[in-house]
Design a protein around this motif. Structure first.
Motif, PDB file in Angstrom:
ATOM      1  N   VAL A  24       3.449  11.669  -9.068  1.00 36.66           N
ATOM      2  CA  VAL A  24       3.297  11.999  -7.650  1.00 36.66           C
ATOM      3  C   VAL A  24       4.170  11.045  -6.844  1.00 36.66           C
ATOM      4  O   VAL A  24       4.463   9.932  -7.269  1.00 36.66           O
ATOM      5  N   VAL A  25       4.599  11.482  -5.668  1.00 35.61           N
ATOM      6  CA  VAL A  25       5.495  10.681  -4.838  1.00 35.61           C
ATOM      7  C   VAL A  25       4.853   9.354  -4.433  1.00 35.61           C
ATOM      8  O   VAL A  25       5.547   8.354  -4.234  1.00 35.61           O
ATOM      9  N   GLU A  26       3.545   9.321  -4.334  1.00 32.13           N
ATOM     10  CA  GLU A  26       2.856   8.087  -3.964  1.00 32.13           C
ATOM     11  C   GLU A  26       3.186   6.942  -4.933  1.00 32.13           C
ATOM     12  O   GLU A  26       3.257   5.779  -4.527  1.00 32.13           O
ATOM     13  N   GLU A  27       3.399   7.265  -6.208  1.00 28.53           N
ATOM     14  CA  GLU A  27       3.759   6.231  -7.176  1.00 28.53           C
ATOM     15  C   GLU A  27       5.101   5.593  -6.820  1.00 28.53           C
ATOM     16  O   GLU A  27       5.269   4.374  -6.927  1.00 28.53           O
ATOM     17  N   SER A  28       6.061   6.413  -6.384  1.00 32.49           N
ATOM     18  CA  SER A  28       7.364   5.878  -5.975  1.00 32.49           C
ATOM     19  C   SER A  28       7.252   5.049  -4.709  1.00 32.49           C
ATOM     20  O   SER A  28       7.877   4.004  -4.576  1.00 32.49           O
ATOM     21  N   VAL A  29       6.449   5.533  -3.760  1.00 28.33           N
ATOM     22  CA  VAL A  29       6.338   4.873  -2.457  1.00 28.33           C
ATOM     23  C   VAL A  29       5.486   3.605  -2.532  1.00 28.33           C
ATOM     24  O   VAL A  29       5.887   2.554  -2.036  1.00 28.33           O
ATOM     25  N   PHE A  30       4.323   3.701  -3.146  1.00 22.49           N
ATOM     26  CA  PHE A  30       3.354   2.606  -3.108  1.00 22.49           C
ATOM     27  C   PHE A  30       3.261   1.809  -4.409  1.00 22.49           C
ATOM     28  O   PHE A  30       2.555   0.809  -4.473  1.00 22.49           O
ATOM     29  N   GLY A  31       3.937   2.279  -5.460  1.00 23.90           N
ATOM     30  CA  GLY A  31       3.878   1.575  -6.736  1.00 23.90           C
ATOM     31  C   GLY A  31       2.570   1.764  -7.471  1.00 23.90           C
ATOM     32  O   GLY A  31       2.282   1.058  -8.429  1.00 23.90           O
ATOM     33  N   THR A  32       1.759   2.729  -7.036  1.00 24.61           N
ATOM     34  CA  THR A  32       0.459   2.976  -7.655  1.00 24.61           C
ATOM     35  C   THR A  32       0.028   4.410  -7.389  1.00 24.61           C
ATOM     36  O   THR A  32       0.519   5.054  -6.457  1.00 24.61           O
ATOM     37  N   ARG A  33      -0.893   4.871  -8.202  1.00 21.59           N
ATOM     38  CA  ARG A  33      -1.536   6.164  -7.984  1.00 21.59           C
ATOM     39  C   ARG A  33      -2.992   5.950  -7.552  1.00 21.59           C
ATOM     40  O   ARG A  33      -3.768   6.894  -7.462  1.00 21.59           O
ATOM     41  N   ASP A  34      -3.363   4.730  -7.260  1.00 22.96           N
ATOM     42  CA  ASP A  34      -4.710   4.392  -6.817  1.00 22.96           C
ATOM     43  C   ASP A  34      -4.850   4.805  -5.349  1.00 22.96           C
ATOM     44  O   ASP A  34      -4.339   4.133  -4.446  1.00 22.96           O
ATOM     45  N   ALA A  35      -5.554   5.905  -5.116  1.00 30.31           N
ATOM     46  CA  ALA A  35      -5.674   6.456  -3.761  1.00 30.31           C
ATOM     47  C   ALA A  35      -6.336   5.471  -2.798  1.00 30.31           C
ATOM     48  O   ALA A  35      -5.979   5.412  -1.618  1.00 30.31           O
ATOM     49  N   GLY A  36      -7.266   4.681  -3.271  1.00 29.80           N
ATOM     50  CA  GLY A  36      -7.914   3.685  -2.418  1.00 29.80           C
ATOM     51  C   GLY A  36      -6.937   2.607  -1.964  1.00 29.80           C
ATOM     52  O   GLY A  36      -6.934   2.209  -0.799  1.00 29.80           O
ATOM     53  N   ALA A  37      -6.089   2.148  -2.878  1.00 29.67           N
ATOM     54  CA  ALA A  37      -5.084   1.134  -2.525  1.00 29.67           C
ATOM     55  C   ALA A  37      -4.051   1.707  -1.564  1.00 29.67           C
ATOM     56  O   ALA A  37      -3.608   1.022  -0.634  1.00 29.67           O
ATOM     57  N   ILE A  38      -3.678   2.958  -1.770  1.00 26.24           N
ATOM     58  CA  ILE A  38      -2.725   3.623  -0.874  1.00 26.24           C
ATOM     59  C   ILE A  38      -3.325   3.738   0.524  1.00 26.24           C
ATOM     60  O   ILE A  38      -2.667   3.427   1.529  1.00 26.24           O
ATOM     61  N   ALA A  39      -4.575   4.173   0.601  1.00 30.91           N
ATOM     62  CA  ALA A  39      -5.256   4.303   1.901  1.00 30.91           C
ATOM     63  C   ALA A  39      -5.308   2.956   2.612  1.00 30.91           C
ATOM     64  O   ALA A  39      -5.031   2.862   3.818  1.00 30.91           O
ATOM     65  N   GLN A  40      -5.647   1.894   1.898  1.00 32.15           N
ATOM     66  CA  GLN A  40      -5.700   0.556   2.494  1.00 32.15           C
ATOM     67  C   GLN A  40      -4.334   0.145   3.027  1.00 32.15           C
ATOM     68  O   GLN A  40      -4.232  -0.443   4.113  1.00 32.15           O
ATOM     69  N   ALA A  41      -3.263   0.454   2.283  1.00 37.86           N
ATOM     70  CA  ALA A  41      -1.906   0.094   2.716  1.00 37.86           C
ATOM     71  C   ALA A  41      -1.541   0.817   4.011  1.00 37.86           C
ATOM     72  O   ALA A  41      -1.024   0.210   4.954  1.00 37.86           O
ATOM     73  N   VAL A  42      -1.821   2.120   4.081  1.00 38.06           N
ATOM     74  CA  VAL A  42      -1.482   2.907   5.273  1.00 38.06           C
ATOM     75  C   VAL A  42      -2.287   2.442   6.481  1.00 38.06           C
ATOM     76  O   VAL A  42      -1.739   2.196   7.560  1.00 38.06           O
ATOM     77  N   LEU A  43      -3.582   2.302   6.305  1.00 39.02           N
ATOM     78  CA  LEU A  43      -4.442   1.900   7.425  1.00 39.02           C
ATOM     79  C   LEU A  43      -4.141   0.470   7.873  1.00 39.02           C
ATOM     80  O   LEU A  43      -4.133   0.179   9.073  1.00 39.02           O
ATOM     81  N   GLY A  44      -3.863  -0.404   6.930  1.00 38.03           N
ATOM     82  CA  GLY A  44      -3.511  -1.782   7.270  1.00 38.03           C
ATOM     83  C   GLY A  44      -2.197  -1.857   8.029  1.00 38.03           C
ATOM     84  O   GLY A  44      -2.067  -2.600   9.004  1.00 38.03           O
ATOM     85  N   TRP A  45      -1.205  -1.064   7.590  1.00 46.33           N
ATOM     86  CA  TRP A  45       0.089  -1.029   8.274  1.00 46.33           C
ATOM     87  C   TRP A  45      -0.103  -0.554   9.719  1.00 46.33           C
ATOM     88  O   TRP A  45       0.422  -1.162  10.645  1.00 46.33           O
ATOM     89  N   ALA A  46      -0.853   0.516   9.884  1.00 43.52           N
ATOM     90  CA  ALA A  46      -1.085   1.055  11.232  1.00 43.52           C
ATOM     91  C   ALA A  46      -1.767   0.013  12.113  1.00 43.52           C
ATOM     92  O   ALA A  46      -1.358  -0.207  13.262  1.00 43.52           O
ATOM     93  N   GLY A  47      -2.784  -0.645  11.609  1.00 37.52           N
ATOM     94  CA  GLY A  47      -3.493  -1.647  12.386  1.00 37.52           C
ATOM     95  C   GLY A  47      -2.627  -2.842  12.754  1.00 37.52           C
ATOM     96  O   GLY A  47      -2.790  -3.431  13.818  1.00 37.52           O
ATOM     97  N   SER A  48      -1.669  -3.161  11.901  1.00 36.84           N
ATOM     98  CA  SER A  48      -0.799  -4.315  12.141  1.00 36.84           C
ATOM     99  C   SER A  48       0.372  -4.025  13.070  1.00 36.84           C
ATOM    100  O   SER A  48       0.873  -4.933  13.733  1.00 36.84           O
ATOM    101  N   HIS A  49       0.831  -2.766  13.111  1.00 45.78           N
ATOM    102  CA  HIS A  49       2.091  -2.479  13.801  1.00 45.78           C
ATOM    103  C   HIS A  49       1.997  -1.526  14.993  1.00 45.78           C
ATOM    104  O   HIS A  49       3.011  -1.287  15.650  1.00 45.78           O
ATOM    105  N   LEU A  50       0.818  -0.997  15.283  1.00 45.34           N
ATOM    106  CA  LEU A  50       0.720  -0.013  16.360  1.00 45.34           C
ATOM    107  C   LEU A  50      -0.104  -0.474  17.557  1.00 45.34           C
ATOM    108  O   LEU A  50      -0.333   0.285  18.478  1.00 45.34           O
ATOM    109  N   GLY A  51      -0.549  -1.714  17.547  1.00 50.03           N
ATOM    110  CA  GLY A  51      -1.229  -2.276  18.706  1.00 50.03           C
ATOM    111  C   GLY A  51      -2.668  -1.835  18.897  1.00 50.03           C
ATOM    112  O   GLY A  51      -3.309  -2.216  19.858  1.00 50.03           O
TER     113      GLY A  51
END
Length: 144
Positions: A24-51
């Motif tokens: 799945v493309v998530e493996e290329s993007v996030f280096g993992t297929r762990d959906a929980g880790a992917i969700a944490q990365a996306v939500l953490g990025w949004a919280g850090s960079h969108l004010g």
């Protein structure tokens, strides 16, 4: 960011895979297929960079990259796009420059908000993410 929100996004990611067992493309993007880790990365990025922190997930879609529509605590709707490492910072910055010019010229497109900024260590290098506002309904657009 709540555990409930991360769990909801993780379930949308897994649902997007359906019965596909291959790569799945998530493996290329996030280096993992762990959906929980992917969700944490996306939500953490949004919280850090969108004010403003994410409070809801509206949808998730993956194709060449991974896009997540979020609602932020300040009421804004945004889309975070995580790109494969093959999309360099200079490529994404050039794209953002054109996107910003179109937006500022009142072309009907989403407002660029952030990025490109690192989101994860992908399989082949650092993956970058960008964010833009959710597009308004066609009859609620901006008027020159």
């Amino acid at each position: 960011m709540t555990d409930r929100l991360a769990a909801r996004l993780a379930s949308l990611i897994v649902a997007a895979w359906g019965d596909w067992n291959g790569p799945v493309v998530e493996e290329s993007v996030f280096g993992t297929r762990d959906a929980g880790a992917i969700a944490q990365a996306v939500l953490g990025w949004a919280g850090s960079h969108l004010g403003s922190g994410p409070v809801d997930v509206e949808w998730y879609h993956a194709s060449v990259g991974c896009s997540t529509a979020l609602r932020l605590a300040d009421g804004r709707g945004v889309v975070v796009k995580a790109h494969q490492p093959r999309f360099t910072a200079s490529y994404l910055e050039a794209s953002a420059t054109v996107h910003r010019h179109l937006y500022e010229s009142l072309f009907p497109c989403a407002e660029p908000l952030a990025g490109p900024l690192p989101i994860a260590a992908g399989v082949l290098g650092t993956s970058l993410a960008t964010a833009a506002g959710l597009m308004p309904l066609p009859d609620a657009g901006r008027v020159p």
